[in-house]
Motif scaffolding. Sequence first.
Motif, PDB file in Angstrom:
ATOM      1  N   VAL A   1      65.537  55.791  65.421  1.00  0.00           N
ATOM      2  CA  VAL A   1      64.602  56.045  64.318  1.00  0.00           C
ATOM      3  C   VAL A   1      63.805  57.299  64.650  1.00  0.00           C
ATOM      4  O   VAL A   1      63.570  57.599  65.817  1.00  0.00           O
ATOM      5  N   PRO A   2      63.375  58.023  63.643  1.00  0.00           N
ATOM      6  CA  PRO A   2      62.546  59.203  63.911  1.00  0.00           C
ATOM      7  C   PRO A   2      61.256  58.784  64.644  1.00  0.00           C
ATOM      8  O   PRO A   2      60.689  57.739  64.362  1.00  0.00           O
ATOM      9  N   ALA A   3      60.850  59.631  65.566  1.00  0.00           N
ATOM     10  CA  ALA A   3      59.663  59.309  66.364  1.00  0.00           C
ATOM     11  C   ALA A   3      58.702  60.495  66.351  1.00  0.00           C
ATOM     12  O   ALA A   3      59.127  61.647  66.464  1.00  0.00           O
ATOM     13  N   SER A   4      57.430  60.173  66.242  1.00  0.00           N
ATOM     14  CA  SER A   4      56.405  61.218  66.327  1.00  0.00           C
ATOM     15  C   SER A   4      56.379  61.752  67.758  1.00  0.00           C
ATOM     16  O   SER A   4      56.980  61.163  68.664  1.00  0.00           O
ATOM     17  N   GLN A   5      55.654  62.857  67.970  1.00  0.00           N
ATOM     18  CA  GLN A   5      55.546  63.407  69.325  1.00  0.00           C
ATOM     19  C   GLN A   5      54.974  62.366  70.277  1.00  0.00           C
ATOM     20  O   GLN A   5      55.470  62.190  71.390  1.00  0.00           O
ATOM     21  N   GLN A   6      53.928  61.687  69.841  1.00  0.00           N
ATOM     22  CA  GLN A   6      53.301  60.681  70.698  1.00  0.00           C
ATOM     23  C   GLN A   6      54.279  59.553  71.013  1.00  0.00           C
ATOM     24  O   GLN A   6      54.419  59.150  72.165  1.00  0.00           O
ATOM     25  N   LYS A   7      54.963  59.061  69.991  1.00  0.00           N
ATOM     26  CA  LYS A   7      55.907  57.956  70.190  1.00  0.00           C
ATOM     27  C   LYS A   7      57.065  58.398  71.100  1.00  0.00           C
ATOM     28  O   LYS A   7      57.504  57.659  71.974  1.00  0.00           O
ATOM     29  N   ARG A   8      57.536  59.635  70.912  1.00  0.00           N
ATOM     30  CA  ARG A   8      58.629  60.161  71.741  1.00  0.00           C
ATOM     31  C   ARG A   8      58.203  60.189  73.207  1.00  0.00           C
ATOM     32  O   ARG A   8      58.963  59.789  74.086  1.00  0.00           O
ATOM     33  N   ARG A   9      56.992  60.641  73.452  1.00  0.00           N
ATOM     34  CA  ARG A   9      56.482  60.680  74.834  1.00  0.00           C
ATOM     35  C   ARG A   9      56.401  59.264  75.404  1.00  0.00           C
ATOM     36  O   ARG A   9      56.735  59.023  76.568  1.00  0.00           O
ATOM     37  N   GLN A  10      55.961  58.325  74.584  1.00  0.00           N
ATOM     38  CA  GLN A  10      55.883  56.935  75.041  1.00  0.00           C
ATOM     39  C   GLN A  10      57.280  56.384  75.337  1.00  0.00           C
ATOM     40  O   GLN A  10      57.475  55.688  76.340  1.00  0.00           O
ATOM     41  N   TYR A  11      58.241  56.693  74.485  1.00  0.00           N
ATOM     42  CA  TYR A  11      59.613  56.243  74.713  1.00  0.00           C
ATOM     43  C   TYR A  11      60.175  56.839  76.003  1.00  0.00           C
ATOM     44  O   TYR A  11      60.872  56.161  76.760  1.00  0.00           O
ATOM     45  N   LEU A  12      59.878  58.105  76.225  1.00  0.00           N
ATOM     46  CA  LEU A  12      60.368  58.745  77.457  1.00  0.00           C
ATOM     47  C   LEU A  12      59.762  58.076  78.689  1.00  0.00           C
ATOM     48  O   LEU A  12      60.444  57.870  79.697  1.00  0.00           O
ATOM     49  N   PHE A  13      58.502  57.713  78.592  1.00  0.00           N
ATOM     50  CA  PHE A  13      57.872  57.035  79.723  1.00  0.00           C
ATOM     51  C   PHE A  13      58.453  55.622  79.881  1.00  0.00           C
ATOM     52  O   PHE A  13      58.702  55.177  81.005  1.00  0.00           O
ATOM     53  N   ALA A  14      58.702  54.926  78.770  1.00  0.00           N
ATOM     54  CA  ALA A  14      59.340  53.606  78.838  1.00  0.00           C
ATOM     55  C   ALA A  14      60.717  53.734  79.487  1.00  0.00           C
ATOM     56  O   ALA A  14      61.116  52.890  80.297  1.00  0.00           O
ATOM     57  N   ASN A  15      61.436  54.804  79.141  1.00  0.00           N
ATOM     58  CA  ASN A  15      62.734  55.064  79.762  1.00  0.00           C
ATOM     59  C   ASN A  15      62.577  55.237  81.267  1.00  0.00           C
ATOM     60  O   ASN A  15      63.377  54.718  82.048  1.00  0.00           O
ATOM     61  N   ALA A  16      61.552  55.979  81.671  1.00  0.00           N
ATOM     62  CA  ALA A  16      61.322  56.196  83.108  1.00  0.00           C
ATOM     63  C   ALA A  16      61.040  54.866  83.813  1.00  0.00           C
ATOM     64  O   ALA A  16      61.549  54.621  84.913  1.00  0.00           O
ATOM     65  N   LEU A  17      60.251  53.999  83.191  1.00  0.00           N
ATOM     66  CA  LEU A  17      59.945  52.701  83.802  1.00  0.00           C
ATOM     67  C   LEU A  17      61.202  51.839  83.924  1.00  0.00           C
ATOM     68  O   LEU A  17      61.460  51.254  84.983  1.00  0.00           O
ATOM     69  N   TYR A  18      61.983  51.783  82.857  1.00  0.00           N
ATOM     70  CA  TYR A  18      63.198  50.972  82.887  1.00  0.00           C
ATOM     71  C   TYR A  18      64.208  51.538  83.898  1.00  0.00           C
ATOM     72  O   TYR A  18      64.800  50.793  84.683  1.00  0.00           O
TER      73      TYR A  18
END
Length: 186
Positions: free
Chosen positions: A88-105
């Motif tokens: 789904v399209p993600a805002s800049q903030q959401k994209r950064r959060q997803y990238l950090f979630a990716n790093a945690l996983y």
Amino acid sequence: MATKMNGVRGLSTAVAAGLGLVTGALAGLAVQRRALDVLRVRLEQLEEQVAHTDHHSNLASQQHLHWELLSKAIDSPELAEVLDIFEVPASQQKRRQYLFANALYTNLLFYYRIGNLSREEFFGRVRGLLQNPVVKEYWFATQGQRATLPEDSDEADLGRMVDALLRQLDEADVEEWWVVGEPPVE
């Protein structure tokens, strides 16, 4: 007659001594063979340990590189756009959060791969991560990426485990999330 007996006795003694030497030599060879077998097994074990250590070193290097790349993308909206491969399209903030979630996983995944976490511990840590709504959104936003993993890979297997856990958490009617789901059998 006495001379003949001495010759036979001398021959018997020589044969017995020869047999003794041969027996001793064979026993010595058997001991050497066992020692060589023990050394061969130990050498094979050491070679496996070196290969295992190299594998862990390679995984650690890869994890470090992964974190560096994600850090750059988290810090730079322009670079983060390159990693915008979410469902789904993600805002800049959401994209950064997803990238950090990716790093945690991914960190948990690497810990599991190098043996610092058991499968059960991985399950427990992921169960905790899934309490965060952003991590849940990230998981759903990346399901297409996981669908491309080889079916028999560790990562695909763990992904299926997380999918099942997420369903169980969503269906659970308890506030004690830490008891939801059956930890996997090792």
